[in-house]
Design a protein around this motif. Structure first.
Motif, PDB file in Angstrom:
ATOM      1  N   UNK A 100      42.681 -14.294  23.171  1.00  0.00           N
ATOM      2  CA  UNK A 100      42.431 -13.255  22.185  1.00  0.00           C
ATOM      3  C   UNK A 100      41.742 -13.785  20.950  1.00  0.00           C
ATOM      4  N   UNK A 101      42.224 -14.933  20.476  1.00  0.00           N
ATOM      5  CA  UNK A 101      41.641 -15.535  19.278  1.00  0.00           C
ATOM      6  C   UNK A 101      40.181 -15.874  19.500  1.00  0.00           C
ATOM      7  N   UNK A 102      39.871 -16.459  20.670  1.00  0.00           N
ATOM      8  CA  UNK A 102      38.502 -16.846  20.958  1.00  0.00           C
ATOM      9  C   UNK A 102      37.576 -15.664  21.079  1.00  0.00           C
ATOM     10  N   UNK A 103      38.066 -14.584  21.684  1.00  0.00           N
ATOM     11  CA  UNK A 103      37.234 -13.400  21.873  1.00  0.00           C
ATOM     12  C   UNK A 103      36.831 -12.794  20.533  1.00  0.00           C
ATOM     13  N   UNK A 104      37.772 -12.619  19.623  1.00  0.00           N
ATOM     14  CA  UNK A 104      37.467 -12.061  18.313  1.00  0.00           C
ATOM     15  C   UNK A 104      36.518 -12.968  17.534  1.00  0.00           C
ATOM     16  N   UNK A 105      36.734 -14.264  17.612  1.00  0.00           N
ATOM     17  CA  UNK A 105      35.854 -15.203  16.914  1.00  0.00           C
ATOM     18  C   UNK A 105      34.432 -15.115  17.452  1.00  0.00           C
ATOM     19  N   UNK A 106      34.302 -14.941  18.759  1.00  0.00           N
ATOM     20  CA  UNK A 106      32.977 -14.851  19.356  1.00  0.00           C
ATOM     21  C   UNK A 106      32.281 -13.541  18.997  1.00  0.00           C
ATOM     22  N   UNK A 107      33.029 -12.458  18.936  1.00  0.00           N
ATOM     23  CA  UNK A 107      32.433 -11.183  18.537  1.00  0.00           C
ATOM     24  C   UNK A 107      31.939 -11.248  17.095  1.00  0.00           C
ATOM     25  N   UNK A 108      32.752 -11.845  16.227  1.00  0.00           N
ATOM     26  CA  UNK A 108      32.312 -11.998  14.839  1.00  0.00           C
ATOM     27  C   UNK A 108      31.080 -12.894  14.754  1.00  0.00           C
ATOM     28  N   UNK A 109      31.046 -13.935  15.570  1.00  0.00           N
ATOM     29  CA  UNK A 109      29.890 -14.835  15.578  1.00  0.00           C
ATOM     30  C   UNK A 109      28.647 -14.121  16.091  1.00  0.00           C
ATOM     31  N   UNK A 110      28.804 -13.281  17.115  1.00  0.00           N
ATOM     32  CA  UNK A 110      27.670 -12.525  17.647  1.00  0.00           C
ATOM     33  C   UNK A 110      27.098 -11.598  16.578  1.00  0.00           C
ATOM     34  N   UNK A 111      27.969 -10.960  15.811  1.00  0.00           N
ATOM     35  CA  UNK A 111      27.523 -10.093  14.718  1.00  0.00           C
ATOM     36  C   UNK A 111      26.693 -10.897  13.722  1.00  0.00           C
ATOM     37  N   UNK A 112      27.161 -12.094  13.365  1.00  0.00           N
ATOM     38  CA  UNK A 112      26.429 -12.911  12.398  1.00  0.00           C
ATOM     39  C   UNK A 112      25.076 -13.353  12.937  1.00  0.00           C
ATOM     40  N   UNK A 113      25.024 -13.737  14.210  1.00  0.00           N
ATOM     41  CA  UNK A 113      23.760 -14.186  14.798  1.00  0.00           C
ATOM     42  C   UNK A 113      22.736 -13.064  14.769  1.00  0.00           C
ATOM     43  N   UNK A 114      23.126 -11.879  15.207  1.00  0.00           N
ATOM     44  CA  UNK A 114      22.196 -10.744  15.244  1.00  0.00           C
ATOM     45  C   UNK A 114      21.765 -10.358  13.830  1.00  0.00           C
ATOM     46  N   UNK A 153      25.710 -18.150  19.903  1.00  0.00           N
ATOM     47  CA  UNK A 153      27.024 -17.633  19.528  1.00  0.00           C
ATOM     48  C   UNK A 153      28.054 -18.758  19.511  1.00  0.00           C
ATOM     49  N   UNK A 154      28.007 -19.624  20.512  1.00  0.00           N
ATOM     50  CA  UNK A 154      28.945 -20.746  20.553  1.00  0.00           C
ATOM     51  C   UNK A 154      28.773 -21.653  19.341  1.00  0.00           C
ATOM     52  N   UNK A 155      27.526 -21.937  18.976  1.00  0.00           N
ATOM     53  CA  UNK A 155      27.263 -22.779  17.811  1.00  0.00           C
ATOM     54  C   UNK A 155      27.775 -22.117  16.541  1.00  0.00           C
ATOM     55  N   UNK A 156      27.539 -20.824  16.403  1.00  0.00           N
ATOM     56  CA  UNK A 156      27.971 -20.093  15.211  1.00  0.00           C
ATOM     57  C   UNK A 156      29.490 -20.052  15.107  1.00  0.00           C
ATOM     58  N   UNK A 157      30.175 -19.891  16.259  1.00  0.00           N
ATOM     59  CA  UNK A 157      31.636 -19.793  16.258  1.00  0.00           C
ATOM     60  C   UNK A 157      32.313 -21.153  16.211  1.00  0.00           C
ATOM     61  N   UNK A 158      31.553 -22.216  16.503  1.00  0.00           N
ATOM     62  CA  UNK A 158      32.138 -23.548  16.519  1.00  0.00           C
ATOM     63  C   UNK A 158      33.006 -23.795  17.733  1.00  0.00           C
ATOM     64  N   UNK A 159      32.615 -23.187  18.881  1.00  0.00           N
ATOM     65  CA  UNK A 159      33.367 -23.373  20.127  1.00  0.00           C
ATOM     66  C   UNK A 159      32.411 -23.868  21.200  1.00  0.00           C
ATOM     67  N   UNK A 160      32.954 -24.121  22.378  1.00  0.00           N
ATOM     68  CA  UNK A 160      32.120 -24.589  23.472  1.00  0.00           C
ATOM     69  C   UNK A 160      31.300 -23.445  24.056  1.00  0.00           C
ATOM     70  N   UNK A 161      30.158 -23.805  24.596  1.00  0.00           N
ATOM     71  CA  UNK A 161      29.297 -22.829  25.263  1.00  0.00           C
ATOM     72  C   UNK A 161      30.038 -22.133  26.396  1.00  0.00           C
ATOM     73  N   UNK A 162      30.877 -22.882  27.105  1.00  0.00           N
ATOM     74  CA  UNK A 162      31.587 -22.318  28.243  1.00  0.00           C
ATOM     75  C   UNK A 162      32.541 -21.201  27.873  1.00  0.00           C
TER      76      UNK A 162
END
Length: 211
Positions: free
Chosen positions: A26-40, A53-62
């Protein structure tokens, strides 16, 4: 669109952020959605990739691959996230029926999260080219307009009606876009103040005609 990763989905239990901490589902999903918003918002929709998105969120690409599976799914879920967040945090309906409360703090809302506002405009334009996004974009704006109409109907002696609602909401929407691109908080505050004066005048006129 097709999946951009070109890789197999990883085991989610191995997904970690840059610091090596395990990221929960759950934590990762929300962080990725927020990161996607920032990238766009900052780079445009064409730059929305798994790696960005992975770079923006600071998580792995996988982790991005695991959660969404396709770029289209990522776009649609980021839009759904924006719908939930924006409507729930909207200042269009304080519920008091006091004209001075209407749209209070609009400029501060834009300053607090300009990326979320910019993301919505990016997707609004993208929906012209991708009909599958229109339903969610329409839901976002329908939510805004419904909140506006309810509050205007509290402020004015008679129900606001769809035409006045569209006019008032479009003015506020334009102010947000102007603040994001050309103006500042002071411009927005001044214009909102002028809009409130118009609403006060309408309320007085309704009251006088009813006498």
């Amino acid at each position: 669109m097709t999946d951009l990763s070109g890789t197999a989905r990883p085991n989610p239990s191995r997904s970690r952020d840059r610091a090596g901490r395990r990221v929960g589902y759950g934590e990762g999903r929300q962080a990725l959605l927020r990161a996607a918003v920032r990238v766009v918002a900052r780079r445009g929709l064409r730059h929305l990739t798994y790696r960005a998105v992975a770079q923006e969120a600071g998580v792995t690409h996988g982790l991005v691959v695991h959660h969404f599976g396709s770029r289209d799914a990522l776009i649609e879920e980021a839009l759904a996230y924006a719908v939930r967040t924006s409507v729930s945090s909207s200042l269009l309906e304080p519920g008091s029926g006091r004209v001075e409360d209407f749209a209070a703090g609009l400029s501060e809302l834009v300053e607090a999260d300009p990326d979320l506002q910019a993301f919505q405009y990016e997707l609004l334009l993208e929906a012209r080219r991708r009909p599958e996004l229109r339903e969610q974009v329409r839901a976002l704006y329908d939510g805004y307009r419904a909140a506006t109409e309810r509050e205007l109907s509290r402020i004015l002696p008679e129900d606001a009606g769809p035409a006045l609602t569209r006019l008032v909401f479009s003015a506020l929407d334009g102010l947000v876009l102007y603040q994001l691109t050309l103006g500042g908080a002071g411009d927005t505050d001044e214009a909102v103040g002028a809009l409130r004066e118009l609403l006060r005048g309408m309320a007085r006129e309704h009251t006088e005609h009813a006498r």
